[in-house]
Scaffold this motif. Structure first.
Motif, PDB file in Angstrom:
ATOM      1  N   THR A  91      56.700  33.422  61.110  1.00  0.00           N
ATOM      2  CA  THR A  91      57.539  33.258  62.304  1.00  0.00           C
ATOM      3  C   THR A  91      59.016  33.453  61.967  1.00  0.00           C
ATOM      4  OG1 THR A  91      55.958  31.771  63.354  1.00  0.00           O
ATOM      5  CG2 THR A  91      58.241  31.605  64.077  1.00  0.00           C
ATOM      6  N   LEU A  92      59.692  34.254  62.767  1.00  0.00           N
ATOM      7  CA  LEU A  92      61.122  34.547  62.617  1.00  0.00           C
ATOM      8  C   LEU A  92      61.452  35.122  61.236  1.00  0.00           C
ATOM      9  CD1 LEU A  92      62.620  31.412  64.422  1.00  0.00           C
ATOM     10  CD2 LEU A  92      62.433  33.734  65.333  1.00  0.00           C
ATOM     11  N   SER A 121      44.748  34.116  63.550  1.00  0.00           N
ATOM     12  CA  SER A 121      46.188  34.288  63.706  1.00  0.00           C
ATOM     13  C   SER A 121      46.499  35.509  64.568  1.00  0.00           C
ATOM     14  CB  SER A 121      46.866  34.438  62.348  1.00  0.00           C
ATOM     15  OG  SER A 121      46.433  35.621  61.707  1.00  0.00           O
ATOM     16  N   ARG A 122      47.649  35.456  65.192  1.00  0.00           N
ATOM     17  CA  ARG A 122      48.113  36.574  66.007  1.00  0.00           C
ATOM     18  C   ARG A 122      49.624  36.664  65.863  1.00  0.00           C
ATOM     19  NH1 ARG A 122      47.373  37.360  72.616  1.00  0.00           N
ATOM     20  NH2 ARG A 122      48.891  39.047  72.826  1.00  0.00           N
ATOM     21  N   LEU A 123      50.131  37.879  65.714  1.00  0.00           N
ATOM     22  CA  LEU A 123      51.570  38.081  65.589  1.00  0.00           C
ATOM     23  C   LEU A 123      52.126  38.578  66.927  1.00  0.00           C
ATOM     24  CD1 LEU A 123      53.805  37.888  63.416  1.00  0.00           C
ATOM     25  CD2 LEU A 123      53.593  40.377  63.160  1.00  0.00           C
ATOM     26  N   TYR A 124      53.004  37.782  67.506  1.00  0.00           N
ATOM     27  CA  TYR A 124      53.692  38.151  68.735  1.00  0.00           C
ATOM     28  C   TYR A 124      55.079  38.700  68.359  1.00  0.00           C
ATOM     29  CZ  TYR A 124      50.325  35.131  71.230  1.00  0.00           C
ATOM     30  OH  TYR A 124      49.187  34.543  71.743  1.00  0.00           O
ATOM     31  N   THR A 125      55.529  39.716  69.054  1.00  0.00           N
ATOM     32  CA  THR A 125      56.886  40.220  68.846  1.00  0.00           C
ATOM     33  C   THR A 125      57.608  40.249  70.185  1.00  0.00           C
ATOM     34  OG1 THR A 125      56.111  42.513  69.029  1.00  0.00           O
ATOM     35  CG2 THR A 125      56.323  41.602  66.818  1.00  0.00           C
ATOM     36  N   LEU A 126      58.768  39.633  70.210  1.00  0.00           N
ATOM     37  CA  LEU A 126      59.586  39.586  71.419  1.00  0.00           C
ATOM     38  C   LEU A 126      60.873  40.364  71.201  1.00  0.00           C
ATOM     39  CD1 LEU A 126      57.567  37.293  72.062  1.00  0.00           C
ATOM     40  CD2 LEU A 126      59.464  36.013  73.059  1.00  0.00           C
ATOM     41  N   SER A 127      61.328  41.035  72.231  1.00  0.00           N
ATOM     42  CA  SER A 127      62.544  41.828  72.157  1.00  0.00           C
ATOM     43  C   SER A 127      63.717  41.044  72.742  1.00  0.00           C
ATOM     44  CB  SER A 127      62.354  43.145  72.911  1.00  0.00           C
ATOM     45  OG  SER A 127      63.533  43.912  72.886  1.00  0.00           O
ATOM     46  N   ILE A 186      66.988  43.937  69.276  1.00  0.00           N
ATOM     47  CA  ILE A 186      66.328  43.403  68.090  1.00  0.00           C
ATOM     48  C   ILE A 186      64.963  42.867  68.504  1.00  0.00           C
ATOM     49  CG2 ILE A 186      68.530  42.754  67.029  1.00  0.00           C
ATOM     50  CD1 ILE A 186      67.546  39.757  67.650  1.00  0.00           C
ATOM     51  N   ILE A 187      64.088  42.680  67.514  1.00  0.00           N
ATOM     52  CA  ILE A 187      62.829  42.001  67.778  1.00  0.00           C
ATOM     53  C   ILE A 187      62.737  40.775  66.878  1.00  0.00           C
ATOM     54  CG2 ILE A 187      61.622  44.090  68.494  1.00  0.00           C
ATOM     55  CD1 ILE A 187      60.176  43.975  65.744  1.00  0.00           C
ATOM     56  N   ALA A 188      61.972  39.794  67.326  1.00  0.00           N
ATOM     57  CA  ALA A 188      61.677  38.603  66.520  1.00  0.00           C
ATOM     58  C   ALA A 188      60.169  38.425  66.506  1.00  0.00           C
ATOM     59  CB  ALA A 188      62.356  37.366  67.099  1.00  0.00           C
ATOM     60  N   SER A 189      59.628  38.164  65.320  1.00  0.00           N
ATOM     61  CA  SER A 189      58.188  37.987  65.152  1.00  0.00           C
ATOM     62  C   SER A 189      57.836  36.506  65.177  1.00  0.00           C
ATOM     63  CB  SER A 189      57.727  38.588  63.819  1.00  0.00           C
ATOM     64  OG  SER A 189      57.987  39.973  63.777  1.00  0.00           O
ATOM     65  N   TYR A 190      56.698  36.205  65.772  1.00  0.00           N
ATOM     66  CA  TYR A 190      56.190  34.833  65.834  1.00  0.00           C
ATOM     67  C   TYR A 190      54.715  34.864  65.443  1.00  0.00           C
ATOM     68  CZ  TYR A 190      60.409  34.096  68.638  1.00  0.00           C
ATOM     69  OH  TYR A 190      61.717  34.046  69.079  1.00  0.00           O
ATOM     70  N   GLU A 191      54.400  34.271  64.304  1.00  0.00           N
ATOM     71  CA  GLU A 191      53.009  34.172  63.869  1.00  0.00           C
ATOM     72  C   GLU A 191      52.403  32.906  64.466  1.00  0.00           C
ATOM     73  OE1 GLU A 191      50.391  34.421  59.761  1.00  0.00           O
ATOM     74  OE2 GLU A 191      52.376  33.490  59.693  1.00  0.00           O
ATOM     75  N   ILE A 192      51.318  33.053  65.190  1.00  0.00           N
ATOM     76  CA  ILE A 192      50.677  31.918  65.842  1.00  0.00           C
ATOM     77  C   ILE A 192      49.267  31.737  65.280  1.00  0.00           C
ATOM     78  CG2 ILE A 192      49.976  30.875  68.026  1.00  0.00           C
ATOM     79  CD1 ILE A 192      52.985  31.331  67.797  1.00  0.00           C
ATOM     80  N   PHE A 193      48.970  30.512  64.845  1.00  0.00           N
ATOM     81  CA  PHE A 193      47.606  30.140  64.458  1.00  0.00           C
ATOM     82  C   PHE A 193      46.942  29.455  65.635  1.00  0.00           C
ATOM     83  CE2 PHE A 193      49.374  29.522  59.940  1.00  0.00           C
ATOM     84  CZ  PHE A 193      49.108  30.854  59.602  1.00  0.00           C
ATOM     85  N   PHE A 194      45.794  29.970  66.041  1.00  0.00           N
ATOM     86  CA  PHE A 194      44.971  29.315  67.042  1.00  0.00           C
ATOM     87  C   PHE A 194      43.799  28.642  66.311  1.00  0.00           C
ATOM     88  CE2 PHE A 194      47.018  32.742  69.449  1.00  0.00           C
ATOM     89  CZ  PHE A 194      47.448  32.056  70.575  1.00  0.00           C
ATOM     90  N   VAL A 195      43.667  27.340  66.523  1.00  0.00           N
ATOM     91  CA  VAL A 195      42.692  26.551  65.748  1.00  0.00           C
ATOM     92  C   VAL A 195      41.797  25.759  66.678  1.00  0.00           C
ATOM     93  CG1 VAL A 195      42.409  24.884  63.883  1.00  0.00           C
ATOM     94  CG2 VAL A 195      44.474  26.308  63.951  1.00  0.00           C
TER      95      VAL A 195
END
Length: 258
Positions: free
Chosen positions: A149-150, A191-197, A245-254
């Motif tokens: 993340t970030l 896990s899933r990687l989200y990217t926001l602009s 710019i983009i920022a990445s967010y790694e999300i764990f779904f459990v």
């Protein structure tokens, strides 16, 4: 991983008014968490752990009788916001710490949590409390940030100094081991990687402040961060072809079950 609970409470309390307008990632992750989870039945008792302003709680209210729905958060102004949602006026709202749950044993069929557990210093303590207040065969479903993340923001700050300017988050093996130690079985983590602009780095930092996520754990810089330091970081932040710019967010779904 050490967190200052007083600062966390203050940050999220201050962000209560701006949170809903700026929490675009948080809303999407909450929706995705429900899509990946088995839904509770109307007669089951459910807790939203770290409910914030009640976005996920309101989604759960579509499936659970509201008198069986509980919402807990460490920041009282967040709970006030949640209580203002028409669907949640009769929901049970509790201001408490996720690491010291104030419930009797065997109370809940389901516990959900979306992007809240990363602010806890001791996941084993959280999962022990969850295990105690879940019924036999109770289920836990949560989403939390991962270490990637970030990553762009972390790399940009490394061009300035070696201090910690961005939060660190638990790796997946730490989460799984903490669940196993407290008796959970059938643990499924993906896990899933989200990217926001964002228009620029300032927009990213305003959003982090607006959702209360500017608290930093770990070895923070002891020197004063000046505009010069921030400009150095911004200059090092990778830009897209259009200047955004983009920022990445790694999300764990459990998901886990007793």
């Amino acid at each position: 991983m050490t967190h200052n609970k007083s600062k966390i409470r203050q940050s999220f309390s201050a962000a209560a008014a701006s949170y809903d307008a700026m929490a675009r990632l948080q809303k999407q992750v909450a929706v995705d968490l429900l899509h990946q989870s088995e839904m509770p039945t109307s007669q089951q008792t459910v807790l939203d752990l770290g409910c914030g302003t009640g976005f996920l709680t309101e989604k759960l209210a579509d499936h659970v009788a509201v008198e069986n729905l509980f919402a807990l958060d460490i920041a009282l102004p967040m709970l006030h916001r949640a209580r203002q949602r028409p669907a949640l006026t009769r929901c049970h709202h509790i201001c408490a710490d996720a690491e010291a749950l104030p419930f009797v044993n065997n109370q809940f069929d389901w516990i959900y949590s979306s992007l809240a557990l990363q602010w806890c210093s001791d996941l084993s303590a959280v999962f022990k409390g969850v295990q105690q207040c879940l019924k036999a065969s109770g289920k836990l479903a949560f989403a939390t940030f991962g270490p990637a993340t970030l990553k762009e923001l972390k790399t940009a700050w490394k061009h300035v100094d070696d201090a910690v300017h961005v939060n660190d988050f638990y790796p997946s093996d730490h989460i799984e081991m903490a669940l196993q130690r407290t008796g959970f079985t059938s643990i499924h983590l993906n896990s899933r990687l989200y990217t926001l602009s964002y228009r620029d780095v300032w927009a990213l930092m305003r959003e982090l402040k607006g959702i209360g996520a500017q608290h930093v754990n770990g070895r923070q810089s002891q020197r004063l961060i000046t505009r010069k330091h921030i400009n150095q970081m911004i200059a090092a932040y990778p830009k897209q072809f259009n200047g955004d710019i983009i920022a990445s967010y790694e999300i764990f779904f459990v998901q886990a079950q007793l």
